[in-house]
Design an enzyme around this catalytic site. Structure first.
Site, PDB file in Angstrom:
ATOM      1  N   LYS A 203       0.843  -1.198   0.000  1.00  0.00           N
ATOM      2  CA  LYS A 203       0.000   0.000   0.000  1.00  0.00           C
ATOM      3  C   LYS A 203       0.880   1.251   0.000  1.00  0.00           C
ATOM      4  O   LYS A 203       0.671   2.175  -0.759  1.00  0.00           O
ATOM      5  CB  LYS A 203      -0.921  -0.039   1.223  1.00  0.00           C
ATOM      6  CG  LYS A 203      -1.842   1.142   1.335  1.00  0.00           C
ATOM      7  CD  LYS A 203      -2.806   0.988   2.496  1.00  0.00           C
ATOM      8  CE  LYS A 203      -3.536   2.297   2.736  1.00  0.00           C
ATOM      9  NZ  LYS A 203      -4.480   2.243   3.845  1.00  0.00           N
ATOM     10  N   GLU A 209      10.459  -4.779   4.466  1.00  0.00           N
ATOM     11  CA  GLU A 209      10.513  -6.189   4.065  1.00  0.00           C
ATOM     12  C   GLU A 209      10.209  -6.322   2.569  1.00  0.00           C
ATOM     13  O   GLU A 209      10.920  -7.001   1.821  1.00  0.00           O
ATOM     14  CB  GLU A 209       9.478  -7.012   4.847  1.00  0.00           C
ATOM     15  CG  GLU A 209       9.761  -7.166   6.329  1.00  0.00           C
ATOM     16  CD  GLU A 209       9.111  -6.089   7.176  1.00  0.00           C
ATOM     17  OE1 GLU A 209       8.858  -4.973   6.659  1.00  0.00           O
ATOM     18  OE2 GLU A 209       8.854  -6.355   8.366  1.00  0.00           O
ATOM     19  N   GLY A 263      -4.996  -1.774   4.860  1.00  0.00           N
ATOM     20  CA  GLY A 263      -4.195  -2.901   4.386  1.00  0.00           C
ATOM     21  C   GLY A 263      -4.855  -4.244   4.662  1.00  0.00           C
ATOM     22  O   GLY A 263      -4.938  -5.115   3.791  1.00  0.00           O
ATOM     23  N   ARG A 264      -5.372  -4.421   5.869  1.00  0.00           N
ATOM     24  CA  ARG A 264      -5.950  -5.725   6.240  1.00  0.00           C
ATOM     25  C   ARG A 264      -7.357  -5.925   5.678  1.00  0.00           C
ATOM     26  O   ARG A 264      -7.976  -6.955   5.913  1.00  0.00           O
ATOM     27  CB  ARG A 264      -5.914  -5.896   7.760  1.00  0.00           C
ATOM     28  CG  ARG A 264      -6.559  -4.776   8.543  1.00  0.00           C
ATOM     29  CD  ARG A 264      -6.188  -4.844  10.030  1.00  0.00           C
ATOM     30  NE  ARG A 264      -6.664  -3.696  10.791  1.00  0.00           N
ATOM     31  CZ  ARG A 264      -6.007  -2.545  10.905  1.00  0.00           C
ATOM     32  NH1 ARG A 264      -4.848  -2.377  10.289  1.00  0.00           N
ATOM     33  NH2 ARG A 264      -6.490  -1.551  11.620  1.00  0.00           N
ATOM     34  N   GLU A 349      -4.972  -6.576  14.704  1.00  0.00           N
ATOM     35  CA  GLU A 349      -4.457  -5.263  14.312  1.00  0.00           C
ATOM     36  C   GLU A 349      -5.586  -4.227  14.370  1.00  0.00           C
ATOM     37  O   GLU A 349      -5.345  -3.040  14.571  1.00  0.00           O
ATOM     38  CB  GLU A 349      -3.839  -5.311  12.897  1.00  0.00           C
ATOM     39  CG  GLU A 349      -2.918  -4.140  12.606  1.00  0.00           C
ATOM     40  CD  GLU A 349      -2.075  -4.323  11.342  1.00  0.00           C
ATOM     41  OE1 GLU A 349      -0.901  -4.699  11.442  1.00  0.00           O
ATOM     42  OE2 GLU A 349      -2.607  -4.085  10.243  1.00  0.00           O
ATOM     43  N   HIS A 380      -5.605 -33.076  17.619  1.00  0.00           N
ATOM     44  CA  HIS A 380      -4.489 -33.929  18.047  1.00  0.00           C
ATOM     45  C   HIS A 380      -3.309 -33.097  18.521  1.00  0.00           C
ATOM     46  O   HIS A 380      -2.198 -33.603  18.632  1.00  0.00           O
ATOM     47  CB  HIS A 380      -4.080 -34.845  16.889  1.00  0.00           C
ATOM     48  CG  HIS A 380      -5.220 -35.722  16.446  1.00  0.00           C
ATOM     49  ND1 HIS A 380      -5.526 -36.917  17.052  1.00  0.00           N
ATOM     50  CD2 HIS A 380      -6.176 -35.524  15.504  1.00  0.00           C
ATOM     51  CE1 HIS A 380      -6.595 -37.451  16.473  1.00  0.00           C
ATOM     52  NE2 HIS A 380      -7.021 -36.613  15.536  1.00  0.00           N
ATOM     53  N   LYS A 509       8.990  -0.793  14.245  1.00  0.00           N
ATOM     54  CA  LYS A 509       9.563  -0.462  12.928  1.00  0.00           C
ATOM     55  C   LYS A 509      10.651   0.591  13.092  1.00  0.00           C
ATOM     56  O   LYS A 509      11.724   0.497  12.501  1.00  0.00           O
ATOM     57  CB  LYS A 509       8.478   0.111  12.010  1.00  0.00           C
ATOM     58  CG  LYS A 509       7.572  -0.908  11.382  1.00  0.00           C
ATOM     59  CD  LYS A 509       6.670  -0.193  10.365  1.00  0.00           C
ATOM     60  CE  LYS A 509       5.515  -1.051   9.941  1.00  0.00           C
ATOM     61  NZ  LYS A 509       4.530  -0.350   9.128  1.00  0.00           N
TER      62      LYS A 509
HETATM   63  O1  F6P Z   1       3.076  -3.018   9.822  1.00  0.00           O
HETATM   64  C1  F6P Z   1       1.718  -3.126   9.654  1.00  0.00           C
HETATM   65  C2  F6P Z   1       1.272  -2.792   8.262  1.00  0.00           C
HETATM   66  O2  F6P Z   1       1.239  -1.425   8.094  1.00  0.00           O
HETATM   67  C3  F6P Z   1      -0.072  -3.422   7.975  1.00  0.00           C
HETATM   68  O3  F6P Z   1      -1.123  -2.677   8.449  1.00  0.00           O
HETATM   69  C4  F6P Z   1      -0.018  -3.573   6.499  1.00  0.00           C
HETATM   70  O4  F6P Z   1      -0.967  -4.480   6.040  1.00  0.00           O
HETATM   71  C5  F6P Z   1       1.404  -4.051   6.321  1.00  0.00           C
HETATM   72  O5  F6P Z   1       2.141  -3.316   7.282  1.00  0.00           O
HETATM   73  C6  F6P Z   1       1.995  -3.860   4.952  1.00  0.00           C
HETATM   74  O6  F6P Z   1       1.953  -2.530   4.548  1.00  0.00           O
HETATM   75  P1  F6P Z   1       2.149  -2.120   3.042  1.00  0.00           P
HETATM   76  O7  F6P Z   1       1.059  -2.721   2.240  1.00  0.00           O
HETATM   77  O8  F6P Z   1       2.115  -0.622   3.030  1.00  0.00           O
HETATM   78  O9  F6P Z   1       3.492  -2.638   2.590  1.00  0.00           O
END
Ligand code: F6P
Length: 545
Positions: A203, A209, A263-264, A349, A380, A509
């Site tokens: 987003k 990452e 995002g979620r 979240e 199990h 972060k």
């Molecule tokens: O660290 C949390 C977050 O901001 C989430 O809310 C989001 O889904 C995820 O990181 C990834 O964010 P992006 O889509 O901006 O890379």
């Protein structure tokens, strides 16, 4: 109408005096119990009759919902008001699956033409990749798609692609999220750069990452095929179109979405591109229609017939009134293996907050820990604790009446029997007398019975809800995801919190960014706390630094 404080106080009093505490007796004394404690949307049935509630409980929960203005706030969300106050944003993931043909406005402008334009661009692109008319740089058809994203840019598509495996007729889909190099290394191992397409999904297009993995993927492509190949082997999904441009992805391969999609909550947007590539635009449309069907139901059905409302109200009852700290979500469906993890982000979240919408400390609790694994495997592993442990853990079972393997009907009947048996066992339990009688009937001697029978007692009265539907097809997956999104919304209104921000992820972060040079060079370690400095020093010495 009672105030919110009064409604909560009434529920607390009722929990200790009026709510049923012997579920066997509750069923035995009331033939209509199931009828009063379930709701149906077409083939989809939600049963909460095995929870320790009665019709008085439901009335009190309805009063709390009214005092918390759940319906009014729901309507404000659908109307595009800026209900995400701390980020000053509207919350309109529902517009992404709006099949009504009607406008949805934010600040007076209809967003539907933009939504439909991106959907059409995604469909064109998907058709091209799936038909082999959009190829890799050497002219070969794309056989594999690697989605690079994390959190909401990974969990939704990864969950849905697995869930709808029987509908796959496109390229193979892979997901890389972790910054741990093992993830991308293992994923690329065995893939051919010439036939692999990467989707960089973020987003913000700043998430460390995702950017790190995207750069590694870019080098992998460039090393094998040359710089010019990047445009054929990458596409991107983001709200930050300027940043994507700088990465070198051509404009016609950038699929946008908007800041009013959290995002979620973004699986319905271009973040769903891997799913569309896997199952095709038409079935992706069925998925959206499922979400829309649940939206309509949420907006129109009276509370007791309203699945998201009831799931949310019972969820609140368990967490805030009964004080149960977690809930387990157990899909009796191997293809929903990623659903619990997806719901962890969606729920935790959203509702893992310590302050209310107005910034006051939450009075009491907010959202529970959400966890789970598919049944029957969980039986199990951790069901021992759910049946006999000292914490009460409400369970949410999900199961389809029909599988995609008609030739393996016996498997599915076993699956159904196990699912329904677990909820029955949790509810009814087994008394000491029953345990003793059962042992005696098997010829166990009296002394052994006295010693062992207490271990074979199940207290029962352990709550569970069960969601049963016809089959896990795209439409039903859409309904299930929208059901859970709206339950999270309902609970957030009852807790009085903003479900749509996530400030709690920021501190870690920031510290990670600040610690990277310390890990790399060792400089500045002494300014850290003693534990952190020692951990960094130990890791650096082990890595020969
Ligand atoms: O660290 C949390 C977050 O901001 C989430 O809310 C989001 O889904 C995820 O990181 C990834 O964010 P992006 O889509 O901006 O890379």
């Amino acid at each position: 109408m009672p105030s919110k404080t009064e409604a909560i106080a009434a529920l607390r009093a009722h929990a200790s005096t009026g709510a049923p505490n012997d579920m066997r007796a509750a069923f035995a004394s009331d033939e209509g119990r199931f009828a009063a404690h379930h709701a149906v949307l077409d083939d989809m049935l939600l049963d909460w009759s095995k929870c320790r509630v009665n019709t008085e409980t439901l009335g009190l929960l309805e009063a709390l919902a009214a005092a918390s203005k759940v319906e009014e706030r729901r309507d404000r969300m659908f109307a595009g008001e800026r209900i995400n106050a701390t980020e000053d944003r509207a919350v309109l993931h529902t517009a992404l699956r709006n099949r009504s043909g009607e406008a949805v406005t934010v600040d007076g402008s209809d967003v539907m033409s933009d939504v439909n334009a991106v959907l059409a661009a995604m469909a064109d692109f998907s058709h091209g990749i799936r038909a082999g008319t959009l190829t890799g740089s050497n002219g070969g058809a794309i056989t594999d798609v690697v989605n690079i994203g994390i959190g909401g840019s990974d969990l939704g598509p990864a969950m849905a692609v697995l869930a709808l495996a029987p509908y796959h007729d496109g390229p193979g889909c892979h997901f890389v999220s972790n910054v741990d190099g093992a993830h991308i290394a293992d994923t690329l191992d065995g893939l051919d750069p010439a036939t692999t397409l990467f989707i960089v999904a973020s987003k913000t297009f700043t998430t460390i990452e995702t950017m790190t993995n995207a750069k590694t993927a870019r080098s992998w492509v460039v090393n094998a095929l040359g710089e010019a190949a990047v445009s054929s082997h990458f596409c991107a999904v983001s709200t930050a179109l300027d940043k994507v441009d700088a990465f070198g992805i051509p404009e016609d391969r950038i699929f946008g979405f908007w800041d009013w999609v959290g995002g979620r909550y973004s699986l319905w947007s271009a973040i769903g591109l891997p799913l569309m590539l896997a199952i095709g635009p038409e079935k992706f449309g069925d998925f959206l229609s499922g979400g829309y069907a649940m939206d309509r139901h949420f907006r129109e059905a009276p509370t007791r017939e309203n699945l998201p409302m009831m799931l949310g109200l019972i969820g609140y009852w368990h967490r805030a009134i009964c004080d149960y700290p977690s809930r387990a979500v157990i899909p009796y469906d191997q293809r929903l293996a990623r659903l619990p993890v997806y719901l962890q982000q969606l729920d935790m979240e959203s509702n893992g907050k310590g302050v209310t919408v107005t910034g006051e400390p939450v009075d009491g609790v907010s959202g529970p820990v959400v966890w789970g694994e598919p049944g029957t495997n969980g039986q199990h592993a951790f069901f021992q604790l759910i049946h006999q442990g000292t914490d009460i853990i409400p369970v949410e079972f999900l199961v389809a009446a029909n599988s995609h393997e008609p030739g393996l009907r016996h498997h599915h009947d076993l699956l159904l029997a196990n699912c329904f048996a677990q909820s029955a066992a949790l509810m009814a339990g087994r008394t000491l007398e029953e345990a003793k009688a059962q042992m005696a009937s098997k010829g166990v001697d009296g002394r052994a019975i006295d010693e062992i029978a207490p271990h074979r007692v199940f207290s029962g009265n352990r709550p569970s809800l069960t969601l049963v539907y016809d089959k896990l097809d795209p439409f039903t997956l859409g309904r299930i995801i929208a059901l859970y999104e709206h339950r999270v919304f309902v609970e957030a209104q009852l807790y009085g919190i903003n479900a749509f921000d996530q400030w709690g992820v920021e501190l870690g972060k920031e510290l990670a960014t600040a610690l990277l040079p310390v890990v790399e060079t060792g400089e500045g370690a002494s300014e850290r706390d003693g534990s952190t400095a020692a951990l960094v020093a130990h890791a650096r010495s082990l890595s020969g630094k």
